[in-house]
Write a protein that holds these residues in place. Sequence first.
Motif, PDB file in Angstrom:
ATOM      1  N   SER A 199      34.113  15.017  42.431  1.00  0.00           N
ATOM      2  CA  SER A 199      35.077  15.193  43.528  1.00  0.00           C
ATOM      3  C   SER A 199      36.287  16.011  43.092  1.00  0.00           C
ATOM      4  O   SER A 199      37.149  16.315  43.919  1.00  0.00           O
ATOM      5  CB  SER A 199      35.544  13.817  44.032  1.00  0.00           C
ATOM      6  N   GLN A 200      36.376  16.406  41.777  1.00  0.00           N
ATOM      7  CA  GLN A 200      37.544  17.123  41.262  1.00  0.00           C
ATOM      8  C   GLN A 200      37.219  18.600  40.932  1.00  0.00           C
ATOM      9  O   GLN A 200      37.886  19.493  41.422  1.00  0.00           O
ATOM     10  CB  GLN A 200      38.086  16.419  40.013  1.00  0.00           C
ATOM     11  N   TYR A 201      36.195  18.814  40.093  1.00  0.00           N
ATOM     12  CA  TYR A 201      35.883  20.202  39.759  1.00  0.00           C
ATOM     13  C   TYR A 201      34.462  20.304  39.230  1.00  0.00           C
ATOM     14  O   TYR A 201      33.883  19.300  38.782  1.00  0.00           O
ATOM     15  CB  TYR A 201      36.864  20.763  38.738  1.00  0.00           C
ATOM     16  N   VAL A 226      39.300  22.237  50.811  1.00  0.00           N
ATOM     17  CA  VAL A 226      39.518  21.218  49.789  1.00  0.00           C
ATOM     18  C   VAL A 226      39.491  21.835  48.387  1.00  0.00           C
ATOM     19  O   VAL A 226      40.268  21.434  47.512  1.00  0.00           O
ATOM     20  CB  VAL A 226      38.452  20.113  49.909  1.00  0.00           C
ATOM     21  N   PHE A 227      38.650  22.836  48.176  1.00  0.00           N
ATOM     22  CA  PHE A 227      38.445  23.395  46.838  1.00  0.00           C
ATOM     23  C   PHE A 227      38.888  24.867  46.790  1.00  0.00           C
ATOM     24  O   PHE A 227      38.894  25.580  47.802  1.00  0.00           O
ATOM     25  CB  PHE A 227      36.962  23.307  46.434  1.00  0.00           C
ATOM     26  N   THR A 228      39.240  25.270  45.594  1.00  0.00           N
ATOM     27  CA  THR A 228      39.488  26.675  45.296  1.00  0.00           C
ATOM     28  C   THR A 228      38.568  27.097  44.158  1.00  0.00           C
ATOM     29  O   THR A 228      38.169  26.258  43.332  1.00  0.00           O
ATOM     30  CB  THR A 228      40.950  26.923  44.902  1.00  0.00           C
ATOM     31  N   SER A 233      29.705  38.264  46.834  1.00  0.00           N
ATOM     32  CA  SER A 233      29.319  37.311  47.882  1.00  0.00           C
ATOM     33  C   SER A 233      29.542  35.877  47.463  1.00  0.00           C
ATOM     34  O   SER A 233      29.199  34.945  48.200  1.00  0.00           O
ATOM     35  CB  SER A 233      27.836  37.521  48.250  1.00  0.00           C
ATOM     36  N   LEU A 234      30.127  35.679  46.234  1.00  0.00           N
ATOM     37  CA  LEU A 234      30.372  34.328  45.750  1.00  0.00           C
ATOM     38  C   LEU A 234      31.556  33.702  46.490  1.00  0.00           C
ATOM     39  O   LEU A 234      32.657  34.239  46.456  1.00  0.00           O
ATOM     40  CB  LEU A 234      30.633  34.338  44.247  1.00  0.00           C
ATOM     41  N   PHE A 235      31.300  32.626  47.169  1.00  0.00           N
ATOM     42  CA  PHE A 235      32.343  31.832  47.830  1.00  0.00           C
ATOM     43  C   PHE A 235      33.294  32.718  48.646  1.00  0.00           C
ATOM     44  O   PHE A 235      34.513  32.713  48.415  1.00  0.00           O
ATOM     45  CB  PHE A 235      33.140  31.032  46.797  1.00  0.00           C
ATOM     46  N   PRO A 236      32.795  33.514  49.562  1.00  0.00           N
ATOM     47  CA  PRO A 236      33.675  34.411  50.309  1.00  0.00           C
ATOM     48  C   PRO A 236      34.665  33.677  51.200  1.00  0.00           C
ATOM     49  O   PRO A 236      35.700  34.254  51.548  1.00  0.00           O
ATOM     50  CB  PRO A 236      32.686  35.241  51.135  1.00  0.00           C
ATOM     51  N   ASP A 237      34.380  32.430  51.555  1.00  0.00           N
ATOM     52  CA  ASP A 237      35.279  31.692  52.444  1.00  0.00           C
ATOM     53  C   ASP A 237      36.343  30.920  51.680  1.00  0.00           C
ATOM     54  O   ASP A 237      37.231  30.318  52.302  1.00  0.00           O
ATOM     55  CB  ASP A 237      34.473  30.717  53.315  1.00  0.00           C
ATOM     56  N   PHE A 238      36.252  30.880  50.376  1.00  0.00           N
ATOM     57  CA  PHE A 238      37.166  30.093  49.564  1.00  0.00           C
ATOM     58  C   PHE A 238      38.334  30.958  49.084  1.00  0.00           C
ATOM     59  O   PHE A 238      38.219  32.191  48.965  1.00  0.00           O
ATOM     60  CB  PHE A 238      36.432  29.510  48.356  1.00  0.00           C
ATOM     61  N   ILE A 258      35.148  25.456  40.062  1.00  0.00           N
ATOM     62  CA  ILE A 258      35.467  25.013  41.429  1.00  0.00           C
ATOM     63  C   ILE A 258      36.383  23.799  41.282  1.00  0.00           C
ATOM     64  O   ILE A 258      35.981  22.772  40.734  1.00  0.00           O
ATOM     65  CB  ILE A 258      34.180  24.669  42.208  1.00  0.00           C
ATOM     66  N   ARG A 259      37.622  23.940  41.788  1.00  0.00           N
ATOM     67  CA  ARG A 259      38.650  22.923  41.527  1.00  0.00           C
ATOM     68  C   ARG A 259      39.231  22.414  42.854  1.00  0.00           C
ATOM     69  O   ARG A 259      39.475  23.202  43.766  1.00  0.00           O
ATOM     70  CB  ARG A 259      39.744  23.516  40.662  1.00  0.00           C
ATOM     71  N   ARG A 260      39.468  21.078  42.885  1.00  0.00           N
ATOM     72  CA  ARG A 260      40.025  20.449  44.082  1.00  0.00           C
ATOM     73  C   ARG A 260      41.524  20.723  44.137  1.00  0.00           C
ATOM     74  O   ARG A 260      42.222  20.621  43.147  1.00  0.00           O
ATOM     75  CB  ARG A 260      39.765  18.936  44.068  1.00  0.00           C
ATOM     76  N   ILE A 261      42.038  21.038  45.375  1.00  0.00           N
ATOM     77  CA  ILE A 261      43.459  21.333  45.526  1.00  0.00           C
ATOM     78  C   ILE A 261      44.154  20.389  46.493  1.00  0.00           C
ATOM     79  O   ILE A 261      45.380  20.407  46.602  1.00  0.00           O
ATOM     80  CB  ILE A 261      43.657  22.788  46.002  1.00  0.00           C
ATOM     81  N   THR A 262      43.405  19.558  47.185  1.00  0.00           N
ATOM     82  CA  THR A 262      43.991  18.572  48.114  1.00  0.00           C
ATOM     83  C   THR A 262      43.411  17.174  47.836  1.00  0.00           C
ATOM     84  O   THR A 262      42.348  17.044  47.218  1.00  0.00           O
ATOM     85  CB  THR A 262      43.695  18.945  49.576  1.00  0.00           C
TER      86      THR A 262
END
Length: 803
Positions: free
Chosen positions: A36-38, A59-61, A85-90, A13-17
Amino acid sequence: MSVTPDPNTIITIRRITVEPDCSVCDKSEPRRTCSSQYLSLRDPRNTSVEFTCPRPQDVFTVEINREIDCTETSCSGNIVQAESSLFPDFSRTFTWDLKVVATRAFQLDFPEPGMRQIPNEETCPDEHTYSLVTYLRTGPATVGTFCKRGTVTSILLRYKGRVSLQVPGDRKLDPVDFKLTVGPETRMVAIVKANLPRGVSDTDFITANYANSFPDNQQMQWDFKVPGMHNYTVHFRDHTAPECLNGEVDVKYQKEGKRPTKLTLTDPQPAHQQGDFSMVLTNCETNRTLQGLALNYSVSVMRSGHPVLCTVDLTKHKGVSLQIEKVGSDPYCEISINSKVEQKVNVAAGTKASLSFLDCPSEDLRLTARKDIGCQTAASCSATLLTVPKLDSCLPMPLHSFTWHLSIPQDSTIDLVSPTGSLRQSLPGQECNQSVSMHIEESDERISVGDFCFNGAIQKIQAHTNVSVTATAQDFSKTRGPFLNVNFSQEIPETIIYRVRPKVSSPTLLATPNWPHGMRPSSTVSWIVTMPSQYKAHVQFVNISQPKCSKRHTSIKVKMLEQQEEILSQREDEPAVDKLLVQDSFYLNMSNCVPEEGQFGVVTKIILQKKTNYLAIVLGITGALLLLLTVLAVICIITKKKKKGRMNMESSIYIGKGNIFRPGDRHFTKTRSDNESHVYDSIDETMVYGHLLGDSTYADSMQDHFKGPQVDSYQTFTGPTDGDLPPIKERDHEPEMENRTFLDPSESFLPPRPRTPIDRQDSLGFQDRRMVDNELYTFKSTGDMNTIRLSGVDMEPQPSIAE
């Protein structure tokens, strides 16, 4: 939320903004860390993940990575990412890291309809974007970016690579099912295989790392499969040529069975060519401070543009119409009539039509023809022959079948007769394996009568209904003569009558109309079976299906011709009789009821057997005995006559300086010691030699000094002599004959004889002393008659002859 990674899978899980402030936390014991980064999850266990902001998907991808190691022969799994079903909104990125041994390559096969290559910075319309990267010694190279539904069917990469799938947030995952296999060794960066579509198309392709530089001293290959009857053209839309320090840049085109063609980037590329081909791009060692090699090109495909044109004229063939339809799956095959594109073309009887066929293989088209034959009254119906007319030769496909529709008045019957003399119904165990076959059906009800071919037991088919006859052949151009002879006769009570003459050599099978399905309700069929002389028939009903009748009953009846008494009569509700012996020609009738359920159908087998004729056997034996007795009588008579003839013809002949033999002596069945058959009582000398004296022709054949007046007195012999015979000592003393000279046989009046050596035991041992009194002999003597011995059995050994 609760997350459980799969084995060999890493979830990152990595921050993109930068904004807003948000952290991701692992609440599992004993870690309980936040970042706050990954956040990286590697262990395949249940992990509790929480975010500190309300919309973490902004914020994350999420990146889900899986490693697949391949051996020399196989890989551990396919590149398939099921609905998760893992992180379907990401926003999610699925990656597969692929690796094989250094000497091999891995191959990705894409399902239909393939993949489409797009520029590397673009996104696919369905937002499922695939990218493919290969790892070289000089660094990673992006082979290409792909979307669903394209021409690329397979990509081959060497050693190590990565496949990525990017899916945005709030998008349902719909991946492509890749098939991963171990491929052969290759020196190429990649080998891309593409199936170009039919029709008009223009497909783009780019080199690895486009629009950046293609790797130095590397090659990339594209294999194109071009559809038949299509032309292709290669266009270089955009390219940059590098500064080569070593080697050169070239493009090589290769077709199967032909020599390769090598071109430069500025040469004219192949245009308006046909057939599959391969294209290989080779880079040189470049000056890396400058722009390197990059190529963007397209392959255009279009039809050959040469339709087959044909003008069909059916005014020459009365009542004939044509039908042409597409039977193949090729969507680009176009057929048109009078410039109008149709899926099925009908050319009416008595008309002309202009036909066009574009990109249509002959096997994708089916040509059928039909002819209507009919009459309004029985008087106007005339005999006709079912022949196939010669159609226009411009038609690009062969004739598949020809159908004759025969229509008759209500009070008439159609008679179908084979020009070869007989027909055979195609049934299991009696199949038609000939190149020509005919299907007969009742036209009004569209109910089959059966399939038939030539040379069988059926002499004639009579139908009291309108009939359709459809002939099929492997090649109608090689068929000669009519298929059937058609006549029209008076009305018959049955629906169909078969006239059958079974063959002695093999069983005959007969089936009800529409077999193996049931007969038409309330219909009747009959077989008039004519038997050969001196034969009887074993009738077997080998396959019977009976219905449950709502009206009337089914019936099977058998009776002898010209007799009223029925041999067999049974209904569907009676016990079935499956065998029957018929002594002479017979009539077989079957009728159907109105079935409530089930159907009525019968297969009948007829086997002929020779009748036993006891009178003929007795007469034959009697005749044989009479013949035997006659032969024996003839043999006895002939034997008796031959024996009598031999006895009359036997005589003895004396030959000088030789031995005397008796012809036929070998035929005595008894030995001389057992009988006196060799002893003569007397010889009538006039019967022995008299016939020679009166034969003038014989006298003329003698030498001149022996010719003279024929007298019955002795003439002194003056010819040469052969010398004296050796003396013979005999048991009975008789006066010796001294100084008796005998003529040489060649100079005497007797016919010349061969000097056949004869043993002493076969000569004449004694002579009749009275014979010398005859003036025909050269010596005279008086005395009593002595017998002539024909054998030397009783003679003493022959004394030696003094020289």
